[in-house]
Motif scaffolding. Structure first.
Motif, mmCIF file in Angstrom:
data_model
loop_
_atom_site.group_PDB
_atom_site.id
_atom_site.type_symbol
_atom_site.label_atom_id
_atom_site.label_comp_id
_atom_site.label_asym_id
_atom_site.label_seq_id
_atom_site.Cartn_x
_atom_site.Cartn_y
_atom_site.Cartn_z
ATOM 1 N N LEU A 256 1.297 13.946 41.190
ATOM 2 C CA LEU A 256 2.569 14.639 41.396
ATOM 3 C C LEU A 256 3.358 14.742 40.097
ATOM 4 N N ILE A 257 3.340 13.668 39.309
ATOM 5 C CA ILE A 257 4.014 13.691 38.005
ATOM 6 C C ILE A 257 3.367 14.735 37.102
ATOM 7 N N ALA A 258 2.030 14.783 37.122
ATOM 8 C CA ALA A 258 1.299 15.760 36.314
ATOM 9 C C ALA A 258 1.654 17.181 36.728
ATOM 10 N N LEU A 259 1.823 17.400 38.024
ATOM 11 C CA LEU A 259 2.170 18.723 38.533
ATOM 12 C C LEU A 259 3.528 19.179 38.000
ATOM 13 N N VAL A 260 4.500 18.273 38.010
ATOM 14 C CA VAL A 260 5.842 18.609 37.525
ATOM 15 C C VAL A 260 5.833 18.832 36.016
ATOM 16 N N LEU A 261 5.196 17.918 35.268
ATOM 17 C CA LEU A 261 5.147 18.049 33.813
ATOM 18 C C LEU A 261 4.410 19.320 33.398
ATOM 19 N N HIS A 262 3.372 19.666 34.134
ATOM 20 C CA HIS A 262 2.610 20.879 33.855
ATOM 21 C C HIS A 262 3.511 22.108 33.981
ATOM 22 N N SER A 263 4.301 22.141 35.035
ATOM 23 C CA SER A 263 5.190 23.281 35.276
ATOM 24 C C SER A 263 6.305 23.359 34.240
ATOM 25 N N VAL A 264 6.905 22.218 33.909
ATOM 26 C CA VAL A 264 7.984 22.192 32.911
ATOM 27 C C VAL A 264 7.466 22.651 31.552
ATOM 28 N N SER A 265 6.298 22.155 31.161
ATOM 29 C CA SER A 265 5.705 22.546 29.876
ATOM 30 C C SER A 265 5.374 24.032 29.858
ATOM 31 N N ALA A 266 4.913 24.548 30.982
ATOM 32 C CA ALA A 266 4.598 25.975 31.071
ATOM 33 C C ALA A 266 5.847 26.825 30.880
ATOM 34 N N ILE A 267 6.972 26.364 31.406
ATOM 35 C CA ILE A 267 8.241 27.093 31.254
ATOM 36 C C ILE A 267 8.624 27.178 29.777
ATOM 37 N N VAL A 268 8.539 26.052 29.065
ATOM 38 C CA VAL A 268 8.912 26.018 27.647
ATOM 39 C C VAL A 268 7.977 26.899 26.815
ATOM 40 N N ILE A 269 6.671 26.754 27.031
ATOM 41 C CA ILE A 269 5.698 27.524 26.259
ATOM 42 C C ILE A 269 5.830 29.012 26.548
ATOM 43 N N THR A 270 6.112 29.359 27.793
ATOM 44 C CA THR A 270 6.294 30.771 28.151
ATOM 45 C C THR A 270 7.476 31.376 27.400
ATOM 46 N N ALA A 271 8.611 30.679 27.396
ATOM 47 C CA ALA A 271 9.804 31.189 26.710
ATOM 48 C C ALA A 271 9.541 31.358 25.215
ATOM 49 N N PHE A 272 8.932 30.351 24.586
ATOM 50 C CA PHE A 272 8.632 30.436 23.157
ATOM 51 C C PHE A 272 7.602 31.524 22.874
ATOM 52 N N SER A 273 6.637 31.696 23.760
ATOM 53 C CA SER A 273 5.593 32.697 23.553
ATOM 54 C C SER A 273 6.173 34.100 23.529
ATOM 55 N N ILE A 274 7.127 34.373 24.426
ATOM 56 C CA ILE A 274 7.755 35.694 24.452
ATOM 57 C C ILE A 274 8.478 35.965 23.133
ATOM 58 N N VAL A 275 9.203 34.956 22.632
ATOM 59 C CA VAL A 275 9.892 35.098 21.341
ATOM 60 C C VAL A 275 8.875 35.367 20.233
ATOM 61 N N HIS A 276 7.811 34.579 20.216
ATOM 62 C CA HIS A 276 6.774 34.696 19.181
ATOM 63 C C HIS A 276 6.127 36.085 19.200
ATOM 64 N N ILE A 277 5.796 36.556 20.396
ATOM 65 C CA ILE A 277 5.139 37.856 20.528
ATOM 66 C C ILE A 277 6.064 38.986 20.069
ATOM 67 N N PHE A 278 7.319 38.948 20.488
ATOM 68 C CA PHE A 278 8.264 39.990 20.086
ATOM 69 C C PHE A 278 8.501 39.977 18.580
ATOM 70 N N MET A 279 8.610 38.790 17.991
ATOM 71 C CA MET A 279 8.848 38.709 16.553
ATOM 72 C C MET A 279 7.668 39.275 15.765
ATOM 73 N N ALA A 280 6.453 39.023 16.245
ATOM 74 C CA ALA A 280 5.262 39.456 15.515
ATOM 75 C C ALA A 280 4.956 40.936 15.706
ATOM 76 N N THR A 281 5.179 41.447 16.910
ATOM 77 C CA THR A 281 4.743 42.811 17.211
ATOM 78 C C THR A 281 5.843 43.858 17.093
ATOM 79 N N VAL A 282 7.101 43.481 17.323
ATOM 80 C CA VAL A 282 8.181 44.466 17.375
ATOM 81 C C VAL A 282 9.256 44.199 16.321
ATOM 82 N N MET A 283 9.754 42.975 16.297
ATOM 83 C CA MET A 283 10.943 42.669 15.507
ATOM 84 C C MET A 283 10.694 42.729 14.002
#
Length: 322
Positions: A256-283
């Motif tokens: 259960l702890i792994a399930l929560v940590l997995h989801s929280v980490s996915a949220i952080v990586i997703t947000a950073f990934s969007i920034v990274h992708i936009f900076m590299a391809t558009v910005m």
């Protein structure tokens, strides 16, 4: 006789009602006692050999699932779609960061072919994991209401398979990038000024035209790298426990702890990934070339990574694409 019959019927009804109420009260008391024992961690006997086979239930199971459903699922959705909306609005208002004087046509060597390969080894699975993870975690909110049950079942099954199979390539790419690129991601004092001026990407006010110093990696890239390194470790470790439960045999609590940590980490990586992708391809005009060919335009190097460009020019390691 008729009155006697009615009185007997009422008496029998009351008698059975009393018995029923007594049985109900007894059953309620028994259930309360059993539940109290369960909450205290009471164990029973079973022929099962599965995980936590002696434990009837964890009283906190439902709270974890509610946390995942009510908080983490919307947060992951917001991390993906919210960040996309923010960047679209920002670019609409601010515009992109153009190269002063345009492209020179001279391409400077920046990444090896191996570096480009491991970048895409991590990047492609990462994108697929984000999309499939979002579908598995929150798809019932924004997708299921608009598709048929058959299509929804097929999408969920496909998302689960892709998510499982892309996990290993992602972990391999994450490990190689973290180990091989860390030396160029160490923070420097000039990174503070870069953050103060938002890297020179603001096209209005006192920030316009400011291009703070940056080495091989700027402060924004370093922030992304260390977030990816740390949360990538968490998401990989928790993912392994969830992917191979029979191999690691985690306790129910640890799962259960792994399930929560997995989801929280996915949220952080997703947000950073969007920034990274936009900076590299558009910005950043000319930025995408770096992770396609491994080379960058000379003006891009001077404008966005001037300290690195000056260093390789001074020590004689500056190489141009032939």
């Amino acid at each position: 006789m008729k009155n006697l019959f009615i009185m007997l019927s009422v008496a029998i009804t009351l008698l059975f009602s009393g018995v029923s109420m007594a049985d109900t009260n007894t059953a309620t008391e028994t259930e309360g006692q059993i539940w109290a024992q369960v909450k205290e961690g009471a164990k029973g006997v079973t022929t099962s050999h599965g995980q936590a086979h002696e434990q009837l239930i964890n009283t906190y199971d439902l709270r974890v699932f509610e946390l995942r459903s009510d908080l983490l699922a919307p947060a992951l959705t917001a991390a993906l779609f919210g960040m996309i909306i923010v960047f679209v609005v920002f670019i609409k208002i601010n515009g992109i960061s153009k190269l002063h004087g345009g492209f020179t046509g001279k391409l400077v060597y920046r990444w090896s072919k191996f570096d480009v390969s491991i970048h895409w080894l991590g990047a492609i699975p990462c994108l697929l994991l984000i999309l499939t993870g979002l579908t598995l975690l929150a798809g019932r909110f924004f997708l299921q209401p608009y598709v048929g049950e058959g299509l929804w079942a097929g999408l969920i099954n496909s998302a689960k398979l892709i998510h499982d199979y892309m996990a290993i390539p992602f972990m391999l790419g994450w490990a190689l990038m973290t180990l091989l690129w860390a030396k160029n991601q160490l923070p420097k004092m000039y990174d503070l000024k870069w953050m103060m001026y938002v890297g020179g990407y603001i096209n209005f006010g006192p920030f316009k035209g400011k291009h703070p110093d940056a080495g091989f990696a700027n402060a924004g890239e370093k922030l992304w790298f260390w977030a990816f390194a740390f949360f990538g470790l968490v998401i990989s470790a928790s993912g392994m426990l969830l992917l191979f439960p029979n191999l690691f045999e985690p306790s129910r609590t640890l799962s259960l702890i792994a399930l929560v940590l997995h989801s929280v980490s996915a949220i952080v990586i997703t947000a950073f990934s969007i920034v990274h992708i936009f900076m590299a391809t558009v910005m950043s005009e000319g930025g995408m070339e770096c992770m396609v060919s491994g080379y960058c335009d000379e003006q891009w190097a001077k404008q966005h990574h001037n300290l690195w460009y000056d260093e390789i020019k001074e020590n004689g390691t500056l190489k141009y694409k032939e």
